[in-house]
Design a protein around this motif. Structure first.
Motif, PDB file in Angstrom:
ATOM      1  N   ALA A  14       0.831  -1.193   0.000  1.00 45.34           N
ATOM      2  CA  ALA A  14       0.000   0.000   0.000  1.00 45.34           C
ATOM      3  C   ALA A  14       0.871   1.251   0.000  1.00 45.34           C
ATOM      4  O   ALA A  14       2.009   1.242   0.476  1.00 45.34           O
ATOM      5  CB  ALA A  14      -0.923   0.012   1.214  1.00 45.34           C
ATOM      6  N   SER A  15       0.337   2.337  -0.522  1.00 48.10           N
ATOM      7  CA  SER A  15       1.070   3.606  -0.496  1.00 48.10           C
ATOM      8  C   SER A  15       0.993   4.264   0.875  1.00 48.10           C
ATOM      9  O   SER A  15       1.760   5.179   1.177  1.00 48.10           O
ATOM     10  CB  SER A  15       0.525   4.559  -1.560  1.00 48.10           C
ATOM     11  OG  SER A  15      -0.821   4.909  -1.281  1.00 48.10           O
ATOM     12  N   GLY A  16       0.047   3.808   1.701  1.00 47.73           N
ATOM     13  CA  GLY A  16      -0.094   4.350   3.047  1.00 47.73           C
ATOM     14  C   GLY A  16      -1.370   3.853   3.680  1.00 47.73           C
ATOM     15  O   GLY A  16      -2.071   2.976   3.130  1.00 47.73           O
ATOM     16  N   GLY A  17      -1.696   4.413   4.837  1.00 50.76           N
ATOM     17  CA  GLY A  17      -2.892   3.972   5.536  1.00 50.76           C
ATOM     18  C   GLY A  17      -3.397   5.011   6.513  1.00 50.76           C
ATOM     19  O   GLY A  17      -2.624   5.834   7.021  1.00 50.76           O
ATOM     20  N   LEU A  18      -4.698   4.976   6.751  1.00 54.49           N
ATOM     21  CA  LEU A  18      -5.322   5.804   7.767  1.00 54.49           C
ATOM     22  C   LEU A  18      -5.660   4.922   8.960  1.00 54.49           C
ATOM     23  O   LEU A  18      -6.407   3.937   8.825  1.00 54.49           O
ATOM     24  CB  LEU A  18      -6.609   6.451   7.241  1.00 54.49           C
ATOM     25  CG  LEU A  18      -6.457   7.477   6.110  1.00 54.49           C
ATOM     26  CD1 LEU A  18      -7.839   7.874   5.583  1.00 54.49           C
ATOM     27  CD2 LEU A  18      -5.690   8.695   6.587  1.00 54.49           C
ATOM     28  N   ILE A  19      -5.093   5.252  10.119  1.00 58.92           N
ATOM     29  CA  ILE A  19      -5.377   4.520  11.350  1.00 58.92           C
ATOM     30  C   ILE A  19      -6.244   5.417  12.215  1.00 58.92           C
ATOM     31  O   ILE A  19      -5.838   6.515  12.603  1.00 58.92           O
ATOM     32  CB  ILE A  19      -4.082   4.129  12.074  1.00 58.92           C
ATOM     33  CG1 ILE A  19      -3.244   3.204  11.179  1.00 58.92           C
ATOM     34  CG2 ILE A  19      -4.397   3.440  13.402  1.00 58.92           C
ATOM     35  CD1 ILE A  19      -1.902   2.821  11.779  1.00 58.92           C
ATOM     36  N   LEU A  20      -7.458   4.949  12.503  1.00 58.97           N
ATOM     37  CA  LEU A  20      -8.427   5.752  13.246  1.00 58.97           C
ATOM     38  C   LEU A  20      -8.396   5.317  14.707  1.00 58.97           C
ATOM     39  O   LEU A  20      -8.980   4.298  15.082  1.00 58.97           O
ATOM     40  CB  LEU A  20      -9.825   5.567  12.650  1.00 58.97           C
ATOM     41  CG  LEU A  20      -9.921   5.739  11.121  1.00 58.97           C
ATOM     42  CD1 LEU A  20     -11.356   5.619  10.659  1.00 58.97           C
ATOM     43  CD2 LEU A  20      -9.328   7.066  10.679  1.00 58.97           C
ATOM     44  N   SER A  21      -7.697   6.089  15.508  1.00 55.49           N
ATOM     45  CA  SER A  21      -7.491   5.702  16.898  1.00 55.49           C
ATOM     46  C   SER A  21      -7.023   6.896  17.698  1.00 55.49           C
ATOM     47  O   SER A  21      -6.412   7.826  17.161  1.00 55.49           O
ATOM     48  CB  SER A  21      -6.435   4.587  16.985  1.00 55.49           C
ATOM     49  OG  SER A  21      -6.087   4.337  18.334  1.00 55.49           O
ATOM     50  N   ALA A  22      -7.328   6.863  18.981  1.00 58.55           N
ATOM     51  CA  ALA A  22      -6.695   7.778  19.925  1.00 58.55           C
ATOM     52  C   ALA A  22      -5.917   6.958  20.947  1.00 58.55           C
ATOM     53  O   ALA A  22      -5.776   7.338  22.105  1.00 58.55           O
ATOM     54  CB  ALA A  22      -7.732   8.664  20.613  1.00 58.55           C
ATOM     55  N   SER A  23      -5.441   5.791  20.498  1.00 60.35           N
ATOM     56  CA  SER A  23      -4.546   4.922  21.249  1.00 60.35           C
ATOM     57  C   SER A  23      -5.103   4.565  22.616  1.00 60.35           C
ATOM     58  O   SER A  23      -6.139   3.939  22.731  1.00 60.35           O
ATOM     59  CB  SER A  23      -3.157   5.569  21.369  1.00 60.35           C
ATOM     60  OG  SER A  23      -2.234   4.671  21.949  1.00 60.35           O
ATOM     61  N   HIS A  24      -4.434   4.988  23.662  1.00 60.55           N
ATOM     62  CA  HIS A  24      -4.777   4.615  25.034  1.00 60.55           C
ATOM     63  C   HIS A  24      -5.793   5.565  25.659  1.00 60.55           C
ATOM     64  O   HIS A  24      -6.131   5.409  26.830  1.00 60.55           O
ATOM     65  CB  HIS A  24      -3.512   4.604  25.880  1.00 60.55           C
ATOM     66  CG  HIS A  24      -2.765   5.903  25.819  1.00 60.55           C
ATOM     67  ND1 HIS A  24      -2.083   6.300  24.687  1.00 60.55           N
ATOM     68  CD2 HIS A  24      -2.614   6.904  26.720  1.00 60.55           C
ATOM     69  CE1 HIS A  24      -1.540   7.491  24.904  1.00 60.55           C
ATOM     70  NE2 HIS A  24      -1.852   7.883  26.121  1.00 60.55           N
ATOM     71  N   ASN A  25      -6.272   6.561  24.915  1.00 59.19           N
ATOM     72  CA  ASN A  25      -7.231   7.517  25.457  1.00 59.19           C
ATOM     73  C   ASN A  25      -8.634   6.893  25.521  1.00 59.19           C
ATOM     74  O   ASN A  25      -8.968   6.009  24.740  1.00 59.19           O
ATOM     75  CB  ASN A  25      -7.281   8.775  24.595  1.00 59.19           C
ATOM     76  CG  ASN A  25      -5.975   9.555  24.623  1.00 59.19           C
ATOM     77  OD1 ASN A  25      -4.995   9.124  25.211  1.00 59.19           O
ATOM     78  ND2 ASN A  25      -5.954  10.704  23.988  1.00 59.19           N
ATOM     79  N   PRO A  26      -9.490   7.362  26.440  1.00 53.63           N
ATOM     80  CA  PRO A  26     -10.845   6.809  26.562  1.00 53.63           C
ATOM     81  C   PRO A  26     -11.663   6.991  25.293  1.00 53.63           C
ATOM     82  O   PRO A  26     -11.412   7.885  24.482  1.00 53.63           O
ATOM     83  CB  PRO A  26     -11.452   7.603  27.729  1.00 53.63           C
ATOM     84  CG  PRO A  26     -10.290   8.143  28.490  1.00 53.63           C
ATOM     85  CD  PRO A  26      -9.223   8.393  27.464  1.00 53.63           C
ATOM     86  N   GLY A  27     -12.682   6.138  25.116  1.00 54.51           N
ATOM     87  CA  GLY A  27     -13.558   6.216  23.965  1.00 54.51           C
ATOM     88  C   GLY A  27     -15.007   6.385  24.382  1.00 54.51           C
ATOM     89  O   GLY A  27     -15.380   6.103  25.520  1.00 54.51           O
ATOM     90  N   GLY A  28     -15.832   6.822  23.440  1.00 52.58           N
ATOM     91  CA  GLY A  28     -17.244   7.034  23.717  1.00 52.58           C
ATOM     92  C   GLY A  28     -17.700   8.357  23.133  1.00 52.58           C
ATOM     93  O   GLY A  28     -16.885   9.163  22.669  1.00 52.58           O
ATOM     94  N   PRO A  29     -19.000   8.632  23.155  1.00 54.01           N
ATOM     95  CA  PRO A  29     -19.518   9.854  22.532  1.00 54.01           C
ATOM     96  C   PRO A  29     -18.913  11.134  23.083  1.00 54.01           C
ATOM     97  O   PRO A  29     -18.815  12.128  22.354  1.00 54.01           O
ATOM     98  CB  PRO A  29     -21.024   9.779  22.834  1.00 54.01           C
ATOM     99  CG  PRO A  29     -21.304   8.332  23.066  1.00 54.01           C
ATOM    100  CD  PRO A  29     -20.069   7.765  23.675  1.00 54.01           C
ATOM    101  N   ASP A  30     -18.539  11.131  24.349  1.00 53.86           N
ATOM    102  CA  ASP A  30     -17.970  12.329  24.964  1.00 53.86           C
ATOM    103  C   ASP A  30     -16.460  12.235  25.159  1.00 53.86           C
ATOM    104  O   ASP A  30     -15.870  13.045  25.877  1.00 53.86           O
ATOM    105  CB  ASP A  30     -18.645  12.598  26.319  1.00 53.86           C
ATOM    106  CG  ASP A  30     -20.130  12.867  26.178  1.00 53.86           C
ATOM    107  OD1 ASP A  30     -20.499  13.612  25.249  1.00 53.86           O
ATOM    108  OD2 ASP A  30     -20.911  12.304  26.973  1.00 53.86           O
ATOM    109  N   GLU A  31     -15.857  11.227  24.529  1.00 51.15           N
ATOM    110  CA  GLU A  31     -14.424  11.009  24.745  1.00 51.15           C
ATOM    111  C   GLU A  31     -13.625  11.290  23.475  1.00 51.15           C
ATOM    112  O   GLU A  31     -13.958  12.188  22.721  1.00 51.15           O
ATOM    113  CB  GLU A  31     -14.199   9.584  25.283  1.00 51.15           C
ATOM    114  CG  GLU A  31     -14.840   9.335  26.648  1.00 51.15           C
ATOM    115  CD  GLU A  31     -14.268  10.192  27.762  1.00 51.15           C
ATOM    116  OE1 GLU A  31     -13.227  10.859  27.568  1.00 51.15           O
ATOM    117  OE2 GLU A  31     -14.868  10.203  28.857  1.00 51.15           O
ATOM    118  N   ASP A  32     -12.588  10.511  23.214  1.00 53.06           N
ATOM    119  CA  ASP A  32     -11.570  10.891  22.240  1.00 53.06           C
ATOM    120  C   ASP A  32     -11.650  10.097  20.934  1.00 53.06           C
ATOM    121  O   ASP A  32     -12.100   8.957  20.901  1.00 53.06           O
ATOM    122  CB  ASP A  32     -10.180  10.717  22.849  1.00 53.06           C
ATOM    123  CG  ASP A  32      -9.964  11.602  24.072  1.00 53.06           C
ATOM    124  OD1 ASP A  32     -10.765  12.531  24.264  1.00 53.06           O
ATOM    125  OD2 ASP A  32      -9.005  11.355  24.823  1.00 53.06           O
TER     126      ASP A  32
END
Length: 542
Positions: A103-121
């Motif tokens: 591949a020429s590249g990639g999009l990684i959709l993440s905020a790693s170790h940060n919390p997730g959810g509608p009000d998070e990261d």
């Protein structure tokens, strides 16, 4: 048919050390994610027909942005898009997929170790063709484009079925939904002695793994339970959830407390581990002993030859500047180079590509090797299992033998989170301004030898990076380091790193807090953290 959507720039889309991270409500604004993705494509200018990889850690808003990204990619001339099943790819698995499929590249959709959810990261990171994070020249170009962008491109198409393996067409672009786990798991079998680990498991080797309801659950179940034979249930919290079960998916003693308490209980298994939101970090705990990330890097490097993939030896070891110098002593004993880089995995990429380093690590629980161009939490777990199987000794025995040979770097990181940005920057500015007066000053039993702002010149491509952390070095090898983290989404996180080296033959079995008490006092006297922030204690200690 390509559609051109008029837009206006946002002023806050500067990527940090791991891409662009903001609250979900920020990314959910009309045009916000689309502007950034289009800016990536405008900056990298992919050749027509190129392959793009897309995947994420499964956090809230992941699927929405993936669907938009697929349509934007089709409008920008990509010929093929590879998407992880369910929209999921761990960060190291995404790196491997980019490399394996050219591949020429990639999009990684993440905020790693940060919390997730509608009000998070939420976050978006672009990785280049070698599978690694985009270097500063590219992220600078992306940011420059975000400041002037006036449109983004898309196509009219139905949403892709992300849950069914196979190929679909989106406006002439082939979208392939691929098995998120298989490619990465197969790669692991080429690196480690799975038969030896299976034999050790059959002989009683036990472990507990906390996937923290994050991306590594399916990977860990496949490799640990199905391929290596650990009992069902070895992987705890193994189902990825959009909000990580309401927990903070950061594998440390605070957020993986249940695992940590288990490992210090009478019922502890021989080995415990955890990984984070996107699968690139790790926590390593033996029965009754915590192995710091810095020590884990050093011990893995010292024993890597026991795994088939590293039997020929290491070309070199690289570590981020805040990581303890424990790995440097292993490199010296092995007669190989040791590299000290700024924080951020992208700084290891040129060393790995040039064959100068084989194993790399950061104090923030990230370790990896030249098998991909990202840190890899489960890779570290598997190398530890390979070492345990080959040596037939406990984690504690291996650690104590290591310290007896190399000495011990007592080490801790204190995090002060969500500080007002102006206050944090003023603290750093005042500390740096005091540097000319510090050498020769005594703080308790410690005398300052040198103080500086860390800068780095890449030995491969000559690129220069300044202002990578403030260091105060003491006579005898102890040090404190302060830097502002680039991985948060609100305010600023101040990280204080404390390191005391105790040589072989010295005090190697003492309490870490006690051994670092003089450094903690010196850090407060020099930097005035409590006075400047109003915080009497750090939010997290790792």
């Amino acid at each position: 048919m390509i559609q051109t959507i008029p837009s206006s720039p946002f002023t806050d889309q500067k990527p940090g050390t791991s891409g662009l991270r903001k609250k979900v409500r920020v990314f959910a604004q009309p045009n916000y994610a689309e502007n950034f993705i289009q800016s990536v494509f405008d900056a990298v200018q992919p050749e027509a027909g190129s392959t793009l990889v897309i995947g994420g850690d499964g956090r809230y808003h992941n699927r929405t942005v993936i669907q938009a990204a697929i349509r934007i990619a089709a409008a920008n001339g990509y010929g093929r898009v590879l998407v992880g099943q369910g929209g999921i790819l761990s960060t190291p698995a995404a790196s491997h997929v980019i490399r394996k499929y050219g591949a020429s590249g990639g999009l990684i959709l993440s905020a790693s170790h940060n919390p997730g959810g509608p009000d998070e990261d939420f976050g978006i990171k672009y990785n280049i063709a070698n599978g690694g994070p985009a270097p500063e020249a590219i992220t600078d170009a992306i940011f420059a484009r975000t400041k002037v962008i006036d449109r983004w491109l898309t196509v009219e198409a139905a949403d892709v079925d992300l849950d069914t393996l196979g190929s679909q067409q989106v406006a002439g672009t082939t979208v392939e939904v691929i098995d998120s786990v298989a490619d990465w798991a197969d790669l692991m079998e080429t690196l480690f002695d799975f038969p030896a680990i299976r034999a050790a498991v059959a002989g009683g080797l036990s472990m507990a793994f906390d996937a923290m309801h994050a991306v590594t659950g399916p990977y860990a179940v496949e490799v640990l339970e199905r391929r290596l034979g650990f009992r069902p249930g070895t992987v705890q919290n193994g189902v990825p959830l959009e909000d990580f079960g309401g927990h903070h998916p950061d594998p440390n003693r605070v957020h993986a407390k249940v695992l940590f308490d288990l490992m210090f209980s009478p019922d502890a298994p021989a080995f415990g581990a955890a990984s984070d939101g996107d699968g690139d970090r790790n926590l390593i705990v033996g029965k009754g002993i915590f192995i710091t990330p810095s020590d884990s890097l050093a011990m893995l490097a010292a024993n890597a030859h026991l795994a088939p993939g590293y039997a020929k030896g290491l070309a070199g070891i690289a570590r981020s500047m805040p990581t303890s110098a424990a790995a440097d002593r292993v490199a010296e004993a092995l007669g190989i180079p040791a590299f000290e880089t700024p924080t951020g995995w992208k700084f290891f990429g040129t060393l790995l590509d040039a064959g100068k380093a084989t194993i790399c690590g950061e104090e923030s629980a990230g370790t990896g090797s030249d098998h991909v161009r990202e840190k890899d939490g489960l890779w570290a777990v598997l190398l530890w299992l390979n070492i345990l199987a080959a040596r037939g000794e406990s984690m504690e025995a291996i650690a104590r033998q290591h310290w007896a040979k190399f000495g011990r770097n007592y080490y801790a990181r204190h995090d002060y989170e969500a500080l007002p940005k102006d206050d944090a920057e003023a603290l750093m500015a005042a500390l740096e301004a005091s540097f000319p007066t510090l050498p020769g000053k005594a703080f308790g039993p410690l005398t300052v030898e040198k103080a500086d702002s860390f800068a780095y010149t890449d030995p491969v491509d000559g690129s220069f990076s300044a202002n990578q952390g403030l260091r105060v070095l003491f006579v005898g090898g102890s040090r404190i380091v302060l830097r502002l983290s680039g991985t948060g989404t609100e305010g600023a996180t101040l990280r204080l790193y404390l390191e005391r080296y105790e040589p072989a033959g010295g005090t190697l079995d003492a309490d870490t807090d006690a051994m670092l008490s003089d450094l903690i006092a010196a850090a407060e006297a020099i930097a005035g953290i409590a006075a400047r922030t109003g915080r009497s204690a750090p939010d997290v200690i790792t």
